[in-house]
Design an enzyme around this catalytic site. Sequence first.
Site, PDB file in Angstrom:
ATOM      1  N   LYS A 280       0.920  -1.284  -0.073  1.00  0.00           N
ATOM      2  CA  LYS A 280       0.006  -0.044   0.068  1.00  0.00           C
ATOM      3  C   LYS A 280       0.844   1.239  -0.036  1.00  0.00           C
ATOM      4  CE  LYS A 280      -3.927  -1.960   2.577  1.00  0.00           C
ATOM      5  NZ  LYS A 280      -4.896  -1.904   1.798  1.00  0.00           N
ATOM      6  N   GLU A 352      -6.457  -9.607   0.573  1.00  0.00           N
ATOM      7  CA  GLU A 352      -5.858 -10.898   1.328  1.00  0.00           C
ATOM      8  C   GLU A 352      -6.697 -11.376   2.283  1.00  0.00           C
ATOM      9  OE1 GLU A 352      -5.390  -7.764   2.357  1.00  0.00           O
ATOM     10  OE2 GLU A 352      -6.309  -7.844   4.350  1.00  0.00           O
ATOM     11  N   ARG A 354     -10.004 -11.969   1.766  1.00  0.00           N
ATOM     12  CA  ARG A 354     -10.875 -12.783   1.071  1.00  0.00           C
ATOM     13  C   ARG A 354      -9.918 -14.328   0.879  1.00  0.00           C
ATOM     14  NH1 ARG A 354     -11.278  -9.317  -4.394  1.00  0.00           N
ATOM     15  NH2 ARG A 354     -11.199  -7.658  -2.682  1.00  0.00           N
TER      16      ARG A 354
HETATM   17  N1  BES Z   1      -8.342  -4.072   4.325  1.00  0.00           N
HETATM   18  C1  BES Z   1      -8.323  -3.554   2.968  1.00  0.00           C
HETATM   19  C2  BES Z   1      -9.641  -2.638   2.535  1.00  0.00           C
HETATM   20  C3  BES Z   1      -9.788  -1.415   3.314  1.00  0.00           C
HETATM   21  C4  BES Z   1      -9.176  -0.260   2.682  1.00  0.00           C
HETATM   22  C5  BES Z   1     -10.279  -1.389   4.504  1.00  0.00           C
HETATM   23  C6  BES Z   1      -9.844   0.902   3.170  1.00  0.00           C
HETATM   24  C7  BES Z   1     -10.422  -0.091   5.052  1.00  0.00           C
HETATM   25  C8  BES Z   1     -10.090   0.991   4.570  1.00  0.00           C
HETATM   26  C9  BES Z   1      -8.388  -4.785   1.970  1.00  0.00           C
HETATM   27  O1  BES Z   1      -7.433  -5.918   2.520  1.00  0.00           O
HETATM   28  C10 BES Z   1      -7.599  -4.080   0.855  1.00  0.00           C
HETATM   29  O2  BES Z   1      -6.519  -4.141   0.798  1.00  0.00           O
HETATM   30  N2  BES Z   1      -8.309  -4.359  -0.341  1.00  0.00           N
HETATM   31  C11 BES Z   1      -7.833  -4.036  -1.508  1.00  0.00           C
HETATM   32  C12 BES Z   1      -8.547  -4.791  -2.684  1.00  0.00           C
HETATM   33  C13 BES Z   1      -7.790  -4.721  -4.192  1.00  0.00           C
HETATM   34  C14 BES Z   1      -6.590  -4.853  -3.958  1.00  0.00           C
HETATM   35  C15 BES Z   1      -8.748  -5.366  -5.159  1.00  0.00           C
HETATM   36  C16 BES Z   1      -8.474  -2.548  -1.891  1.00  0.00           C
HETATM   37  O3  BES Z   1      -9.614  -2.363  -1.529  1.00  0.00           O
HETATM   38  O4  BES Z   1      -7.777  -1.595  -2.368  1.00  0.00           O
HETATM   39 ZN    ZN Z   2      -7.224  -5.792   4.338  1.00  0.00          ZN
HETATM   40 MN    MN Z   3      -5.426  -5.516   1.918  1.00  0.00          MN
END
Ligand code: BES
Ligand code: ZN
Ligand code: MN
Length: 502
Positions: A280, A352, A354
Amino acid sequence: MQFTLNHDILDKETSTCALISIFENKKLSFIGNKLNITSNNYILSAINYNEIYGKINEFLLLYNVPNIKYKYLLIIGCGKKKYFNVNNYLNIVNNSIEIIKNTNIKKINFFFTELNVYNLNIYWKIRKAIEIIEDKLYIFNKLKNNKNFFNINKIIFYIDKKYDINLVNIAIKQAMAISSGIKIVKDIGNLPSNICNSAYLSMRSYRLQDIFPKKIKVFDINEKDMKKLGMNAYLAVGRESENESLMSIIKYNNHKNYDEKPIIFIGKGLTFDSGGISIKGSNKMDKMKYDMCGASVVYGLMIIIAKLNLPLNVIGVLACCENMTGGNSYRPGDIIESMSGINVEIINTDAEGRIVLCDVFTYIKRFNPEIVIDIATLTGACVVALGDEINGLMSNNSILIKELLNAAKISGDHTWLLPIKNEYKKRLNSNFADIVNVANDNSGGAIYAACFLSYFTKKYIWAHLDIAGTSYSYKSMGATGRPLYLLIQFLLKKSKMNISLK
Ligand code: BES
Ligand code: ZN
Ligand code: MN
Protein backbone atom coordinates in the site's frame (compact mmCIF):
# COMPACT_ATOMS: atom_id res chain seq x y z
CA MET A 1 -22.22 5.73 34.36
CA GLN A 2 -25.22 5.50 36.60
CA PHE A 3 -28.76 5.31 35.21
CA THR A 4 -31.72 5.91 37.51
CA LEU A 5 -35.45 6.50 37.13
CA ASN A 6 -37.65 9.25 38.42
CA HIS A 7 -41.37 9.98 38.29
CA ASP A 8 -41.11 13.61 39.41
CA ILE A 9 -40.87 16.49 37.03
CA LEU A 10 -39.39 18.64 39.74
CA ASP A 11 -36.53 16.49 40.95
CA LYS A 12 -35.11 16.99 44.39
CA GLU A 13 -31.54 16.60 43.22
CA THR A 14 -29.82 19.91 42.64
CA SER A 15 -26.66 20.39 40.56
CA THR A 16 -28.17 18.63 37.57
CA CYS A 17 -28.97 19.73 34.05
CA ALA A 18 -32.48 19.10 32.75
CA LEU A 19 -32.94 18.40 29.03
CA ILE A 20 -36.03 20.19 27.75
CA SER A 21 -37.50 20.04 24.25
CA ILE A 22 -38.89 22.84 22.18
CA PHE A 23 -40.64 22.32 18.85
CA GLU A 24 -40.93 24.78 16.01
CA ASN A 25 -42.98 27.92 16.61
CA LYS A 26 -41.53 28.02 20.13
CA LYS A 27 -43.79 25.23 21.32
CA LEU A 28 -42.37 23.88 24.57
CA SER A 29 -42.99 20.22 25.31
CA PHE A 30 -45.48 19.25 28.03
CA ILE A 31 -42.79 19.20 30.71
CA GLY A 32 -41.06 22.26 29.31
CA ASN A 33 -44.31 24.07 29.66
CA LYS A 34 -44.76 22.98 33.28
CA LEU A 35 -41.28 24.18 34.16
CA ASN A 36 -41.96 27.44 32.40
CA ILE A 37 -45.03 28.03 34.53
CA THR A 38 -43.05 27.21 37.69
CA SER A 39 -40.43 29.72 36.62
CA ASN A 40 -43.06 32.45 36.15
CA ASN A 41 -42.53 32.49 32.40
CA TYR A 42 -38.78 33.06 32.77
CA ILE A 43 -37.96 30.21 30.35
CA LEU A 44 -40.15 31.49 27.54
CA SER A 45 -38.83 35.04 27.93
CA ALA A 46 -35.29 33.70 27.68
CA ILE A 47 -36.29 31.80 24.55
CA ASN A 48 -37.75 34.97 23.06
CA TYR A 49 -34.81 37.08 24.11
CA ASN A 50 -32.34 34.65 22.50
CA GLU A 51 -34.49 34.30 19.40
CA ILE A 52 -34.75 30.54 19.66
CA TYR A 53 -37.42 29.18 17.37
CA GLY A 54 -37.37 25.41 17.97
CA LYS A 55 -35.53 24.23 14.88
CA ILE A 56 -33.45 21.10 15.04
CA ASN A 57 -29.83 21.86 16.12
CA GLU A 58 -30.89 25.03 17.99
CA PHE A 59 -30.19 25.11 21.70
CA LEU A 60 -30.15 27.37 24.74
CA LEU A 61 -28.38 26.69 28.03
CA LEU A 62 -29.92 28.47 31.02
CA TYR A 63 -28.45 28.81 34.49
CA ASN A 64 -30.15 29.48 37.82
CA VAL A 65 -33.71 29.69 36.53
CA PRO A 66 -36.07 31.15 39.20
CA ASN A 67 -37.99 28.55 41.28
CA ILE A 68 -36.27 25.64 39.48
CA LYS A 69 -33.89 23.44 41.41
CA TYR A 70 -31.93 22.18 38.42
CA LYS A 71 -28.74 24.16 38.17
CA TYR A 72 -28.99 24.19 34.38
CA LEU A 73 -31.69 23.82 31.77
CA LEU A 74 -30.65 22.79 28.29
CA ILE A 75 -33.39 23.63 25.83
CA ILE A 76 -33.04 21.64 22.63
CA GLY A 77 -34.67 22.40 19.29
CA CYS A 78 -36.66 19.41 17.98
CA GLY A 79 -38.06 20.68 14.67
CA LYS A 80 -41.68 20.19 13.63
CA LYS A 81 -43.70 18.33 16.25
CA LYS A 82 -45.85 16.61 13.64
CA TYR A 83 -42.86 15.08 11.88
CA PHE A 84 -40.81 14.08 14.92
CA ASN A 85 -39.33 10.69 14.01
CA VAL A 86 -36.65 8.14 14.90
CA ASN A 87 -33.82 10.11 13.33
CA ASN A 88 -34.89 13.34 15.06
CA TYR A 89 -34.88 11.55 18.38
CA LEU A 90 -31.40 10.11 17.85
CA ASN A 91 -30.32 13.54 16.68
CA ILE A 92 -31.45 15.49 19.74
CA VAL A 93 -29.90 12.97 22.14
CA ASN A 94 -26.67 13.25 20.17
CA ASN A 95 -26.76 17.05 20.12
CA SER A 96 -27.47 17.38 23.84
CA ILE A 97 -24.58 15.15 24.85
CA GLU A 98 -22.28 16.90 22.40
CA ILE A 99 -23.12 20.24 24.07
CA ILE A 100 -22.87 19.03 27.67
CA LYS A 101 -19.88 16.73 27.46
CA ASN A 102 -17.34 19.55 27.45
CA THR A 103 -18.89 21.40 30.41
CA ASN A 104 -18.66 20.71 34.15
CA ILE A 105 -22.17 19.27 34.29
CA LYS A 106 -22.18 15.84 35.97
CA LYS A 107 -25.83 14.82 36.22
CA ILE A 108 -28.55 14.97 33.61
CA ASN A 109 -32.31 14.88 34.05
CA PHE A 110 -33.46 13.24 30.86
CA PHE A 111 -36.96 14.36 29.83
CA PHE A 112 -36.91 13.30 26.16
CA THR A 113 -38.74 10.20 27.36
CA GLU A 114 -41.93 12.32 27.24
CA LEU A 115 -41.68 12.76 23.45
CA ASN A 116 -43.78 10.78 21.01
CA VAL A 117 -41.51 9.07 18.52
CA TYR A 118 -43.46 7.65 15.63
CA ASN A 119 -44.05 3.93 16.09
CA LEU A 120 -41.53 3.43 18.90
CA ASN A 121 -41.99 2.93 22.61
CA ILE A 122 -40.28 3.67 25.92
CA TYR A 123 -38.08 0.55 25.71
CA TRP A 124 -36.56 1.74 22.47
CA LYS A 125 -36.23 5.38 23.62
CA ILE A 126 -34.32 4.41 26.76
CA ARG A 127 -32.18 1.74 25.13
CA LYS A 128 -31.11 3.98 22.27
CA ALA A 129 -30.47 6.96 24.57
CA ILE A 130 -28.10 4.93 26.72
CA GLU A 131 -26.31 3.50 23.69
CA ILE A 132 -25.78 6.99 22.25
CA ILE A 133 -24.67 8.51 25.55
CA GLU A 134 -22.11 5.76 26.18
CA ASP A 135 -20.92 6.00 22.58
CA LYS A 136 -20.41 9.76 22.78
CA LEU A 137 -18.57 9.68 26.10
CA TYR A 138 -16.04 7.06 25.01
CA ILE A 139 -12.36 8.02 25.18
CA PHE A 140 -9.44 5.75 24.35
CA ASN A 141 -7.26 6.24 27.42
CA LYS A 142 -5.39 2.99 27.68
CA LEU A 143 -2.08 4.23 26.31
CA LYS A 144 -2.06 7.80 27.63
CA ASN A 145 -0.25 8.94 30.74
CA ASN A 146 -2.66 11.83 31.20
CA LYS A 147 -6.06 10.25 31.12
CA ASN A 148 -9.07 12.47 30.33
CA PHE A 149 -12.61 11.70 31.31
CA PHE A 150 -15.85 13.48 30.65
CA ASN A 151 -17.71 14.77 33.70
CA ILE A 152 -21.15 13.30 33.07
CA ASN A 153 -21.66 10.39 35.47
CA LYS A 154 -25.37 10.09 36.08
CA ILE A 155 -28.51 10.09 33.91
CA ILE A 156 -31.88 10.36 35.63
CA PHE A 157 -34.59 9.22 33.23
CA TYR A 158 -37.99 10.75 33.75
CA ILE A 159 -40.58 7.99 33.42
CA ASP A 160 -44.28 8.77 33.33
CA LYS A 161 -46.23 6.47 35.67
CA LYS A 162 -48.20 5.09 32.73
CA TYR A 163 -45.14 3.21 31.45
CA ASP A 164 -44.28 -0.40 32.26
CA ILE A 165 -41.32 -0.14 34.63
CA ASN A 166 -40.29 -3.70 33.83
CA LEU A 167 -39.85 -2.78 30.19
CA VAL A 168 -37.74 0.21 31.16
CA ASN A 169 -35.51 -1.94 33.34
CA ILE A 170 -34.99 -4.43 30.52
CA ALA A 171 -34.06 -1.52 28.23
CA ILE A 172 -31.45 -0.30 30.72
CA LYS A 173 -30.03 -3.76 31.26
CA GLN A 174 -29.76 -4.54 27.56
CA ALA A 175 -28.37 -1.12 26.67
CA MET A 176 -25.70 -1.39 29.36
CA ALA A 177 -24.66 -4.83 28.11
CA ILE A 178 -24.55 -3.61 24.52
CA SER A 179 -22.60 -0.48 25.45
CA SER A 180 -20.05 -2.41 27.47
CA GLY A 181 -19.52 -4.68 24.45
CA ILE A 182 -19.15 -1.66 22.15
CA LYS A 183 -16.53 -0.21 24.48
CA ILE A 184 -14.51 -3.42 24.34
CA VAL A 185 -14.75 -3.53 20.53
CA LYS A 186 -13.51 0.07 20.33
CA ASP A 187 -10.71 -0.47 22.84
CA ILE A 188 -9.40 -3.49 20.97
CA GLY A 189 -9.90 -1.86 17.57
CA ASN A 190 -7.92 1.20 18.64
CA LEU A 191 -4.97 -0.79 19.94
CA PRO A 192 -1.93 -0.63 17.64
CA SER A 193 -0.61 -3.68 15.81
CA ASN A 194 2.48 -4.02 18.01
CA ILE A 195 0.17 -4.78 20.95
CA CYS A 196 -2.90 -6.24 19.30
CA ASN A 197 -1.61 -9.21 17.30
CA SER A 198 -3.12 -12.66 16.80
CA ALA A 199 -1.72 -13.94 20.09
CA TYR A 200 -3.26 -11.00 21.95
CA LEU A 201 -6.71 -11.65 20.48
CA SER A 202 -6.34 -15.35 21.25
CA MET A 203 -5.42 -14.54 24.85
CA ARG A 204 -8.48 -12.28 25.16
CA SER A 205 -10.66 -15.03 23.71
CA TYR A 206 -9.41 -17.67 26.14
CA ARG A 207 -10.25 -15.35 29.02
CA LEU A 208 -13.94 -15.55 28.11
CA GLN A 209 -13.84 -19.19 29.03
CA ASP A 210 -12.98 -18.24 32.62
CA ILE A 211 -15.55 -15.45 32.79
CA PHE A 212 -18.42 -17.57 31.40
CA PRO A 213 -17.30 -21.13 32.22
CA LYS A 214 -20.72 -22.73 31.83
CA LYS A 215 -21.50 -21.33 28.41
CA ILE A 216 -18.27 -20.55 26.58
CA LYS A 217 -15.51 -22.81 25.33
CA VAL A 218 -12.52 -21.50 23.41
CA PHE A 219 -9.83 -23.07 21.29
CA ASP A 220 -7.19 -22.00 18.81
CA ILE A 221 -6.13 -23.23 15.41
CA ASN A 222 -2.43 -22.41 15.09
CA GLU A 223 -0.18 -22.60 12.02
CA LYS A 224 0.70 -26.23 12.66
CA ASP A 225 -3.00 -27.14 12.84
CA MET A 226 -3.68 -25.13 9.68
CA LYS A 227 -0.99 -27.05 7.82
CA LYS A 228 -2.61 -30.33 8.80
CA LEU A 229 -6.02 -29.03 7.76
CA GLY A 230 -4.77 -27.80 4.39
CA MET A 231 -5.57 -24.16 5.08
CA ASN A 232 -2.91 -23.04 2.62
CA ALA A 233 -4.63 -19.82 1.64
CA TYR A 234 -4.93 -18.54 5.21
CA LEU A 235 -1.33 -19.60 5.89
CA ALA A 236 0.01 -17.85 2.79
CA VAL A 237 -1.24 -14.44 3.93
CA GLY A 238 0.37 -14.64 7.36
CA ARG A 239 3.50 -16.47 6.27
CA GLU A 240 5.98 -13.57 6.28
CA SER A 241 4.87 -12.09 9.60
CA GLU A 242 6.83 -12.63 12.82
CA ASN A 243 3.47 -13.00 14.54
CA GLU A 244 1.97 -16.44 14.22
CA SER A 245 -1.40 -16.72 12.46
CA LEU A 246 -4.07 -17.86 14.90
CA MET A 247 -7.74 -18.55 14.38
CA SER A 248 -9.59 -18.28 17.70
CA ILE A 249 -12.88 -20.08 18.02
CA ILE A 250 -15.34 -19.05 20.72
CA LYS A 251 -18.22 -21.47 21.17
CA TYR A 252 -21.28 -20.31 23.06
CA ASN A 253 -23.72 -23.07 23.87
CA ASN A 254 -26.97 -22.03 25.53
CA HIS A 255 -29.82 -23.33 23.36
CA LYS A 256 -32.29 -25.61 25.11
CA ASN A 257 -31.40 -28.21 22.49
CA TYR A 258 -27.71 -28.63 23.08
CA ASP A 259 -27.12 -29.78 19.50
CA GLU A 260 -29.12 -27.04 17.79
CA LYS A 261 -27.29 -25.83 14.67
CA PRO A 262 -25.18 -22.76 15.52
CA ILE A 263 -25.21 -19.29 14.04
CA ILE A 264 -21.60 -18.57 13.09
CA PHE A 265 -19.95 -15.16 12.98
CA ILE A 266 -16.57 -14.85 11.29
CA GLY A 267 -14.51 -11.69 11.82
CA LYS A 268 -11.66 -10.68 9.52
CA GLY A 269 -8.75 -10.18 11.89
CA LEU A 270 -5.84 -8.72 9.93
CA THR A 271 -3.98 -7.18 12.85
CA PHE A 272 -2.05 -5.22 10.24
CA ASP A 273 -2.44 -5.05 6.48
CA SER A 274 0.60 -3.61 4.71
CA GLY A 275 -0.75 -4.93 1.42
CA GLY A 276 2.08 -7.45 1.22
CA ILE A 277 4.21 -7.44 -1.96
CA SER A 278 1.41 -5.40 -3.60
CA ILE A 279 2.30 -2.86 -0.93
CA LYS A 280 0.00 0.00 0.00
CA GLY A 281 1.01 3.65 -0.21
CA SER A 282 2.22 5.18 3.05
CA ASN A 283 -0.67 7.63 3.15
CA LYS A 284 -3.04 6.44 5.89
CA MET A 285 -1.27 3.09 6.16
CA ASP A 286 -1.47 3.51 9.96
CA LYS A 287 -5.22 2.97 9.58
CA MET A 288 -4.56 -0.64 8.60
CA LYS A 289 -4.29 -1.48 12.30
CA TYR A 290 -8.11 -1.37 12.07
CA ASP A 291 -8.13 -4.27 9.62
CA MET A 292 -9.03 -6.56 12.53
CA CYS A 293 -12.24 -4.70 13.40
CA GLY A 294 -14.37 -7.57 12.08
CA ALA A 295 -12.69 -9.85 14.61
CA SER A 296 -13.06 -7.35 17.45
CA VAL A 297 -16.77 -6.98 16.66
CA VAL A 298 -17.25 -10.74 16.80
CA TYR A 299 -15.36 -10.83 20.09
CA GLY A 300 -17.56 -8.08 21.59
CA LEU A 301 -20.67 -9.77 20.25
CA MET A 302 -19.83 -13.02 22.05
CA ILE A 303 -19.47 -11.10 25.33
CA ILE A 304 -22.85 -9.41 24.96
CA ILE A 305 -24.55 -12.67 24.03
CA ALA A 306 -23.17 -14.28 27.18
CA LYS A 307 -24.05 -11.28 29.37
CA LEU A 308 -27.63 -11.28 28.09
CA ASN A 309 -27.73 -15.06 28.40
CA LEU A 310 -29.31 -15.44 24.95
CA PRO A 311 -30.85 -18.91 24.48
CA LEU A 312 -28.88 -19.67 21.32
CA ASN A 313 -25.94 -21.66 20.03
CA VAL A 314 -23.45 -19.22 18.53
CA ILE A 315 -19.87 -19.64 17.36
CA GLY A 316 -17.54 -16.66 16.94
CA VAL A 317 -14.44 -17.07 14.79
CA LEU A 318 -11.63 -14.52 14.93
CA ALA A 319 -9.60 -15.06 11.77
CA CYS A 320 -6.35 -13.40 12.75
CA CYS A 321 -3.02 -12.91 11.00
CA GLU A 322 -0.79 -10.15 9.64
CA ASN A 323 -0.09 -9.28 5.99
CA MET A 324 3.58 -8.27 5.70
CA THR A 325 6.20 -7.85 3.00
CA GLY A 326 9.50 -9.69 2.78
CA GLY A 327 11.37 -12.61 1.37
CA ASN A 328 8.85 -15.14 2.59
CA SER A 329 5.70 -13.27 1.48
CA TYR A 330 3.24 -14.82 -0.91
CA ARG A 331 3.50 -13.25 -4.34
CA PRO A 332 1.32 -11.94 -7.15
CA GLY A 333 1.06 -14.81 -9.62
CA ASP A 334 1.28 -17.53 -6.97
CA ILE A 335 -1.32 -20.25 -7.21
CA ILE A 336 -2.53 -21.62 -3.90
CA GLU A 337 -4.67 -24.66 -3.29
CA SER A 338 -7.27 -23.54 -0.76
CA MET A 339 -8.71 -25.91 1.82
CA SER A 340 -11.81 -26.33 -0.36
CA GLY A 341 -9.67 -27.66 -3.22
CA ILE A 342 -10.31 -24.56 -5.33
CA ASN A 343 -7.00 -23.27 -6.72
CA VAL A 344 -6.67 -19.52 -6.36
CA GLU A 345 -4.36 -17.40 -8.48
CA ILE A 346 -3.14 -14.39 -6.52
CA ILE A 347 -3.28 -11.26 -8.67
CA ASN A 348 -2.89 -8.81 -5.83
CA THR A 349 -1.58 -9.68 -2.36
CA ASP A 350 -3.49 -6.73 -0.93
CA ALA A 351 -6.77 -8.56 -1.57
CA GLU A 352 -5.79 -10.76 1.37
CA GLY A 353 -8.99 -10.67 3.44
CA ARG A 354 -10.85 -12.92 1.01
CA ILE A 355 -7.86 -15.30 0.92
CA VAL A 356 -7.98 -15.74 4.68
CA LEU A 357 -11.77 -15.97 4.80
CA CYS A 358 -12.09 -18.57 2.04
CA ASP A 359 -10.35 -21.20 4.17
CA VAL A 360 -12.37 -20.26 7.24
CA PHE A 361 -15.58 -20.77 5.25
CA THR A 362 -14.44 -24.28 4.43
CA TYR A 363 -13.22 -25.05 7.94
CA ILE A 364 -16.48 -24.08 9.68
CA LYS A 365 -18.58 -26.53 7.65
CA ARG A 366 -17.76 -29.08 10.36
CA PHE A 367 -20.01 -27.17 12.80
CA ASN A 368 -23.04 -27.68 10.55
CA PRO A 369 -24.10 -24.01 10.66
CA GLU A 370 -27.65 -22.71 10.50
CA ILE A 371 -26.41 -19.33 9.26
CA VAL A 372 -22.94 -17.90 8.58
CA ILE A 373 -22.22 -14.18 8.71
CA ASP A 374 -18.79 -12.73 8.04
CA ILE A 375 -17.84 -9.23 9.10
CA ALA A 376 -14.85 -7.79 7.28
CA THR A 377 -13.03 -4.56 6.48
CA LEU A 378 -12.79 -6.04 3.02
CA THR A 379 -12.66 -3.37 0.32
CA GLY A 380 -11.84 0.29 -0.19
CA ALA A 381 -14.39 0.05 -2.99
CA CYS A 382 -17.17 -0.33 -0.42
CA VAL A 383 -16.08 2.96 1.14
CA VAL A 384 -16.21 4.60 -2.30
CA ALA A 385 -19.70 3.20 -2.90
CA LEU A 386 -21.34 3.76 0.50
CA GLY A 387 -19.12 6.16 2.47
CA ASP A 388 -18.38 5.79 6.16
CA GLU A 389 -21.95 5.68 7.50
CA ILE A 390 -23.35 2.62 5.74
CA ASN A 391 -22.38 -1.05 5.99
CA GLY A 392 -22.34 -3.02 2.74
CA LEU A 393 -24.45 -6.19 2.84
CA MET A 394 -24.21 -9.09 0.37
CA SER A 395 -25.84 -12.47 0.77
CA ASN A 396 -27.05 -15.65 -0.90
CA ASN A 397 -30.37 -15.76 0.98
CA SER A 398 -33.30 -13.37 0.73
CA ILE A 399 -34.80 -14.15 4.16
CA LEU A 400 -31.50 -13.46 5.88
CA ILE A 401 -31.21 -10.21 3.92
CA LYS A 402 -34.63 -9.12 5.16
CA GLU A 403 -33.78 -9.97 8.76
CA LEU A 404 -30.48 -8.11 8.66
CA LEU A 405 -31.91 -5.02 6.97
CA ASN A 406 -34.70 -4.94 9.50
CA ALA A 407 -32.24 -5.17 12.39
CA ALA A 408 -30.23 -2.38 10.75
CA LYS A 409 -33.27 -0.13 10.58
CA ILE A 410 -34.28 -0.65 14.20
CA SER A 411 -30.77 -0.29 15.56
CA GLY A 412 -29.87 2.74 13.41
CA ASP A 413 -26.79 0.81 12.20
CA HIS A 414 -27.32 1.84 8.57
CA THR A 415 -26.83 -0.91 6.01
CA TRP A 416 -27.33 -1.17 2.26
CA LEU A 417 -27.74 -4.25 0.08
CA LEU A 418 -25.34 -4.79 -2.84
CA PRO A 419 -25.92 -7.58 -5.36
CA ILE A 420 -23.85 -10.68 -6.05
CA LYS A 421 -24.09 -10.98 -9.80
CA ASN A 422 -23.37 -14.18 -11.71
CA GLU A 423 -21.87 -12.33 -14.68
CA TYR A 424 -19.39 -10.71 -12.30
CA LYS A 425 -18.64 -14.05 -10.73
CA LYS A 426 -17.57 -15.44 -14.10
CA ARG A 427 -15.04 -12.67 -14.47
CA LEU A 428 -13.06 -14.24 -11.63
CA ASN A 429 -12.09 -17.13 -13.93
CA SER A 430 -8.33 -17.60 -14.06
CA ASN A 431 -6.16 -18.50 -17.07
CA PHE A 432 -3.91 -20.67 -14.95
CA ALA A 433 -5.97 -21.80 -11.95
CA ASP A 434 -9.65 -21.99 -10.96
CA ILE A 435 -10.22 -18.41 -9.89
CA VAL A 436 -8.27 -15.17 -9.42
CA ASN A 437 -8.48 -13.14 -6.21
CA VAL A 438 -9.00 -9.84 -8.07
CA ALA A 439 -10.86 -9.33 -11.35
CA ASN A 440 -9.28 -7.72 -14.37
CA ASP A 441 -11.70 -4.85 -14.28
CA ASN A 442 -12.22 -4.32 -10.60
CA SER A 443 -14.70 -1.44 -10.73
CA GLY A 444 -17.44 -2.52 -8.37
CA GLY A 445 -14.74 -4.02 -6.16
CA ALA A 446 -16.99 -4.64 -3.15
CA ILE A 447 -19.18 -6.90 -5.27
CA TYR A 448 -16.24 -8.77 -6.80
CA ALA A 449 -14.93 -9.48 -3.32
CA ALA A 450 -18.31 -10.91 -2.31
CA CYS A 451 -18.41 -12.92 -5.56
CA PHE A 452 -15.06 -14.43 -4.62
CA LEU A 453 -16.33 -15.34 -1.16
CA SER A 454 -19.52 -16.84 -2.60
CA TYR A 455 -17.47 -19.60 -4.29
CA PHE A 456 -16.77 -20.94 -0.80
CA THR A 457 -20.15 -20.47 0.89
CA LYS A 458 -22.41 -22.48 -1.41
CA LYS A 459 -23.30 -25.07 1.20
CA TYR A 460 -25.02 -22.79 3.70
CA ILE A 461 -27.04 -19.62 4.25
CA TRP A 462 -24.54 -16.80 4.30
CA ALA A 463 -24.25 -13.03 4.54
CA HIS A 464 -21.23 -10.79 4.21
CA LEU A 465 -20.93 -7.37 5.87
CA ASP A 466 -18.27 -5.10 4.38
CA ILE A 467 -17.38 -2.66 7.14
CA ALA A 468 -14.29 -1.02 5.60
CA GLY A 469 -16.07 2.35 5.86
CA THR A 470 -18.05 2.01 9.07
CA SER A 471 -15.73 0.22 11.50
CA TYR A 472 -13.62 3.27 12.22
CA SER A 473 -14.08 6.90 11.45
CA TYR A 474 -12.44 10.22 11.60
CA LYS A 475 -15.61 11.60 13.19
CA SER A 476 -15.47 9.27 16.18
CA MET A 477 -11.66 9.50 16.25
CA GLY A 478 -11.21 5.75 16.02
CA ALA A 479 -13.07 2.47 16.07
CA THR A 480 -16.86 2.80 16.13
CA GLY A 481 -17.92 -0.64 17.38
CA ARG A 482 -20.13 -1.06 14.33
CA PRO A 483 -21.88 -3.20 13.13
CA LEU A 484 -22.32 -4.62 16.61
CA TYR A 485 -25.60 -2.71 17.10
CA LEU A 486 -27.02 -4.42 14.03
CA LEU A 487 -25.79 -7.90 14.95
CA ILE A 488 -27.09 -7.87 18.52
CA GLN A 489 -30.46 -6.60 17.31
CA PHE A 490 -30.54 -9.49 14.82
CA LEU A 491 -29.77 -11.99 17.60
CA LEU A 492 -32.25 -10.52 20.09
CA LYS A 493 -34.94 -11.12 17.48
CA LYS A 494 -33.65 -14.62 16.75
CA SER A 495 -33.65 -15.52 20.42
CA LYS A 496 -37.23 -14.29 20.78
CA MET A 497 -36.01 -12.08 23.60
CA ASN A 498 -36.80 -9.16 21.41
CA ILE A 499 -39.04 -6.69 23.20
CA SER A 500 -41.90 -5.22 21.23
CA LEU A 501 -40.91 -1.78 20.06
CA LYS A 502 -44.37 -0.34 19.60
N1 BES B 1 -8.19 -3.97 4.31
C1 BES B 1 -8.28 -3.53 2.96
C2 BES B 1 -9.57 -2.78 2.68
C3 BES B 1 -9.71 -1.43 3.33
C4 BES B 1 -9.41 -0.29 2.61
C5 BES B 1 -10.23 -1.30 4.60
C6 BES B 1 -9.58 0.94 3.20
C7 BES B 1 -10.40 -0.06 5.18
C8 BES B 1 -10.09 1.06 4.47
C9 BES B 1 -8.23 -4.75 2.02
O1 BES B 1 -7.45 -5.79 2.46
C10 BES B 1 -7.67 -4.26 0.74
O2 BES B 1 -6.55 -3.84 0.73
N2 BES B 1 -8.45 -4.33 -0.33
C11 BES B 1 -8.02 -3.89 -1.59
C12 BES B 1 -8.54 -4.86 -2.63
C13 BES B 1 -8.00 -4.61 -4.00
C14 BES B 1 -6.53 -4.93 -4.05
C15 BES B 1 -8.76 -5.46 -4.97
C16 BES B 1 -8.58 -2.49 -1.81
O3 BES B 1 -9.71 -2.22 -1.42
O4 BES B 1 -7.86 -1.66 -2.36
ZN1 ZN C 1 -7.14 -5.94 4.49
MN1 MN D 1 -5.42 -5.55 1.86
